[in-house]
Design a protein around this motif. Sequence first.
Motif, PDB file in Angstrom:
ATOM      1  N   LYS A 149       0.851  -1.198   0.000  1.00  9.74           N
ATOM      2  CA  LYS A 149       0.000   0.000   0.000  1.00  9.74           C
ATOM      3  C   LYS A 149       0.877   1.235   0.000  1.00  9.74           C
ATOM      4  CE  LYS A 149      -0.814   0.164   5.032  1.00  9.74           C
ATOM      5  NZ  LYS A 149      -1.859   0.256   6.081  1.00  9.74           N
ATOM      6  N   GLU A 150       0.300   2.314  -0.505  1.00 10.17           N
ATOM      7  CA  GLU A 150       1.066   3.537  -0.721  1.00 10.17           C
ATOM      8  C   GLU A 150       1.445   4.199   0.594  1.00 10.17           C
ATOM      9  OE1 GLU A 150       0.197   7.816  -2.858  1.00 10.17           O
ATOM     10  OE2 GLU A 150      -0.354   5.974  -3.946  1.00 10.17           O
ATOM     11  N   GLY A 151       2.610   4.837   0.590  1.00  7.61           N
ATOM     12  CA  GLY A 151       3.047   5.580   1.766  1.00  7.61           C
ATOM     13  C   GLY A 151       4.121   6.585   1.406  1.00  7.61           C
ATOM     14  N   ARG A 152       4.256   7.594   2.247  1.00  8.60           N
ATOM     15  CA  ARG A 152       5.231   8.666   2.032  1.00  8.60           C
ATOM     16  C   ARG A 152       5.830   9.073   3.373  1.00  8.60           C
ATOM     17  NH1 ARG A 152       5.768  12.958  -1.942  1.00  8.60           N
ATOM     18  NH2 ARG A 152       7.008  14.660  -1.029  1.00  8.60           N
ATOM     19  N   ASP A 153       7.138   9.328   3.387  1.00 14.15           N
ATOM     20  CA  ASP A 153       7.837   9.780   4.593  1.00 14.15           C
ATOM     21  C   ASP A 153       7.505   8.887   5.789  1.00 14.15           C
ATOM     22  OD1 ASP A 153       9.280  12.032   3.540  1.00 14.15           O
ATOM     23  OD2 ASP A 153       7.364  13.088   3.399  1.00 14.15           O
ATOM     24  N   LEU A 154       7.606   7.600   5.580  1.00  8.29           N
ATOM     25  CA  LEU A 154       7.244   6.622   6.603  1.00  8.29           C
ATOM     26  C   LEU A 154       8.347   6.474   7.644  1.00  8.29           C
ATOM     27  CD1 LEU A 154       5.937   3.844   4.192  1.00  8.29           C
ATOM     28  CD2 LEU A 154       4.525   5.407   5.544  1.00  8.29           C
ATOM     29  N   THR A 155       7.954   6.158   8.861  1.00 11.02           N
ATOM     30  CA  THR A 155       8.907   5.692   9.858  1.00 11.02           C
ATOM     31  C   THR A 155       9.093   4.187   9.657  1.00 11.02           C
ATOM     32  OG1 THR A 155       7.230   5.109  11.500  1.00 11.02           O
ATOM     33  CG2 THR A 155       8.028   7.411  11.494  1.00 11.02           C
ATOM     34  N   PRO A 156      10.171   3.598  10.191  1.00  9.72           N
ATOM     35  CA  PRO A 156      10.311   2.151  10.084  1.00  9.72           C
ATOM     36  C   PRO A 156       9.129   1.400  10.698  1.00  9.72           C
ATOM     37  CG  PRO A 156      12.410   3.124  10.687  1.00  9.72           C
ATOM     38  CD  PRO A 156      11.392   4.228  10.742  1.00  9.72           C
ATOM     39  N   GLU A 157       8.580   1.926  11.783  1.00 13.87           N
ATOM     40  CA  GLU A 157       7.432   1.268  12.420  1.00 13.87           C
ATOM     41  C   GLU A 157       6.215   1.296  11.494  1.00 13.87           C
ATOM     42  OE1 GLU A 157      10.500   2.240  15.085  1.00 13.87           O
ATOM     43  OE2 GLU A 157       9.349   3.651  13.841  1.00 13.87           O
ATOM     44  N   GLN A 158       5.986   2.403  10.843  1.00 14.28           N
ATOM     45  CA  GLN A 158       4.884   2.490   9.891  1.00 14.28           C
ATOM     46  C   GLN A 158       5.142   1.626   8.658  1.00 14.28           C
ATOM     47  OE1 GLN A 158       5.129   6.721   9.316  1.00 14.28           O
ATOM     48  NE2 GLN A 158       3.419   7.165  10.704  1.00 14.28           N
ATOM     49  N   ALA A 159       6.390   1.551   8.255  1.00 15.99           N
ATOM     50  CA  ALA A 159       6.740   0.840   7.023  1.00 15.99           C
ATOM     51  C   ALA A 159       6.377  -0.635   7.086  1.00 15.99           C
ATOM     52  CB  ALA A 159       8.230   1.002   6.735  1.00 15.99           C
ATOM     53  N   ARG A 160       6.406  -1.226   8.278  1.00 17.71           N
ATOM     54  CA  ARG A 160       6.099  -2.658   8.382  1.00 17.71           C
ATOM     55  C   ARG A 160       4.714  -2.963   7.831  1.00 17.71           C
ATOM     56  NH1 ARG A 160       7.754  -6.284  13.490  1.00 17.71           N
ATOM     57  NH2 ARG A 160       9.736  -5.507  12.661  1.00 17.71           N
ATOM     58  N   ASP A 161       3.760  -2.079   8.043  1.00 22.85           N
ATOM     59  CA  ASP A 161       2.401  -2.306   7.551  1.00 22.85           C
ATOM     60  C   ASP A 161       2.285  -2.116   6.043  1.00 22.85           C
ATOM     61  OD1 ASP A 161       1.420  -2.891  10.064  1.00 22.85           O
ATOM     62  OD2 ASP A 161       0.863  -0.812  10.491  1.00 22.85           O
ATOM     63  N   HIS A 162       3.325  -1.590   5.418  1.00 21.47           N
ATOM     64  CA  HIS A 162       3.288  -1.355   3.972  1.00 21.47           C
ATOM     65  C   HIS A 162       3.960  -2.487   3.194  1.00 21.47           C
ATOM     66  CE1 HIS A 162       1.808   2.898   3.951  1.00 21.47           C
ATOM     67  NE2 HIS A 162       2.148   2.763   5.229  1.00 21.47           N
ATOM     68  N   ILE A 163       4.620  -3.409   3.876  1.00 24.24           N
ATOM     69  CA  ILE A 163       5.246  -4.556   3.218  1.00 24.24           C
ATOM     70  C   ILE A 163       4.240  -5.694   3.176  1.00 24.24           C
ATOM     71  CG2 ILE A 163       7.092  -6.271   3.322  1.00 24.24           C
ATOM     72  CD1 ILE A 163       8.800  -4.165   4.778  1.00 24.24           C
ATOM     73  N   VAL A 164       3.900  -6.115   1.956  1.00 19.23           N
ATOM     74  CA  VAL A 164       2.894  -7.169   1.816  1.00 19.23           C
ATOM     75  C   VAL A 164       3.515  -8.557   1.788  1.00 19.23           C
ATOM     76  CG1 VAL A 164       2.804  -7.249  -0.720  1.00 19.23           C
ATOM     77  CG2 VAL A 164       0.735  -7.696   0.603  1.00 19.23           C
ATOM     78  N   GLY A 165       4.781  -8.652   1.351  1.00 15.17           N
ATOM     79  CA  GLY A 165       5.405  -9.967   1.276  1.00 15.17           C
ATOM     80  C   GLY A 165       6.817  -9.894   0.731  1.00 15.17           C
ATOM     81  N   TYR A 166       7.370 -11.093   0.466  1.00 13.28           N
ATOM     82  CA  TYR A 166       8.772 -11.209   0.066  1.00 13.28           C
ATOM     83  C   TYR A 166       8.915 -12.246  -1.047  1.00 13.28           C
ATOM     84  CZ  TYR A 166       9.507  -8.851   4.536  1.00 13.28           C
ATOM     85  OH  TYR A 166       9.458  -7.963   5.576  1.00 13.28           O
ATOM     86  N   THR A 167       9.972 -12.082  -1.846  1.00 11.86           N
ATOM     87  CA  THR A 167      10.271 -13.034  -2.912  1.00 11.86           C
ATOM     88  C   THR A 167      11.779 -13.095  -3.090  1.00 11.86           C
ATOM     89  OG1 THR A 167       9.639 -13.678  -5.169  1.00 11.86           O
ATOM     90  CG2 THR A 167      10.147 -11.347  -4.809  1.00 11.86           C
ATOM     91  N   VAL A 168      12.256 -14.115  -3.823  1.00 16.51           N
ATOM     92  CA  VAL A 168      13.681 -14.240  -4.128  1.00 16.51           C
ATOM     93  C   VAL A 168      14.001 -13.347  -5.324  1.00 16.51           C
ATOM     94  CG1 VAL A 168      15.562 -15.839  -4.691  1.00 16.51           C
ATOM     95  CG2 VAL A 168      13.617 -16.636  -3.316  1.00 16.51           C
ATOM     96  N   LEU A 169      15.179 -12.715  -5.299  1.00 12.00           N
ATOM     97  CA  LEU A 169      15.611 -11.845  -6.388  1.00 12.00           C
ATOM     98  C   LEU A 169      17.022 -12.232  -6.805  1.00 12.00           C
ATOM     99  CD1 LEU A 169      15.119  -7.998  -6.619  1.00 12.00           C
ATOM    100  CD2 LEU A 169      17.325  -9.017  -7.193  1.00 12.00           C
ATOM    101  N   ASN A 170      17.222 -12.391  -8.120  1.00 12.51           N
ATOM    102  CA  ASN A 170      18.563 -12.569  -8.681  1.00 12.51           C
ATOM    103  C   ASN A 170      18.857 -11.361  -9.559  1.00 12.51           C
ATOM    104  OD1 ASN A 170      20.953 -13.304  -9.933  1.00 12.51           O
ATOM    105  ND2 ASN A 170      20.315 -15.404 -10.376  1.00 12.51           N
ATOM    106  N   ASP A 171      19.809 -10.556  -9.128  1.00 15.99           N
ATOM    107  CA  ASP A 171      20.210  -9.353  -9.861  1.00 15.99           C
ATOM    108  C   ASP A 171      21.375  -9.729 -10.784  1.00 15.99           C
ATOM    109  OD1 ASP A 171      20.762  -6.741 -10.654  1.00 15.99           O
ATOM    110  OD2 ASP A 171      22.032  -6.357  -8.917  1.00 15.99           O
TER     111      ASP A 171
END
Length: 323
Positions: free
Chosen positions: A144-166
Amino acid sequence: MRFAAYEYRNRRHVAVVEEDGALHALPGVGSLTGLLAEGGGLPELLAAGSAARDIPAGPHVSEVRLLPPLQPPTVRDFVTFEEHVEGVRRSVDGSAGVPEQWYAAPTFYFTNPYAVYGPHDDIPVPPGSNVLDFELEVAAVIGKEGRDLTPEQARDHIVGYTVLNDWSARDLQSAEMKVGLGPCKGKDTATTLGPYLVTADALEKYRDTDGFLRLALTADINGEVVGKDLLSNMSWTFEEMVAYASRGTRVRPGDVLGSGTCGNGGCLAELWGVRGRQDPPPLEPGDTVTLTVEGIGSVSNTVVAGAAPVPLPTGRRRSRERP
């Protein structure tokens, strides 16, 4: 909960993936990016997944072509592993140690959202490169969208995780960075995401007391392990990375934030820097790179021959005439 995007009988679907590999397709959903863009974040995604489980399972995951779990509008790739920075600097530009400025903030660059590959797709060698490398990372996905987030607020904006190969063309990268603008074509032609988007709640059991996700990371080439690390060796948490990314701007649903490459063999360039030689050698067509992250899964891609570069002239030295 695990979500996959896949192709089956020439149609694209998004589904919940059960532990046994059964797929429960979300009715009318052909894009996880589009679903996230509707807003709401993790609660809405979990609700959609729970509803799909009430529908009889479709094909097994082994019967479909897995696609990248989402097509991100942006991909920010961070560099949060101190050990990686130390080894790669020695390999790419001959510098020793870690720059003091690195510790000031979780630095990132934007990479190419149009060059995202699925977990089992072939990866073409970038045009003009003879020194291809992988990079083992984990990526957080914004819900979900967010701006000027604190780390505590940012947790609610992360929906999930995946593997990345750069995937990284080290010869192109080394030449480009002499200009002082960072990598462009050295990092521009391929990024693998997959195999699934694992929702943030499913990985909470791996969180340590400092807020890091303690996930085991493994990289192998042609079945031989070349790297092992823990995701908790990051110097910043994902929440801190999201807060920094949102500073003065916005993060939006579907945005991908890579952890940066892990240490202890998370890429070949780090090993080259430590060993002082290209051992193991750069990747070549026919090599298969498999990256595995505890709690998320594995991506396995085979390198294939790429296109020849389209010739371009070198820059002209101009007279600097003025009207």
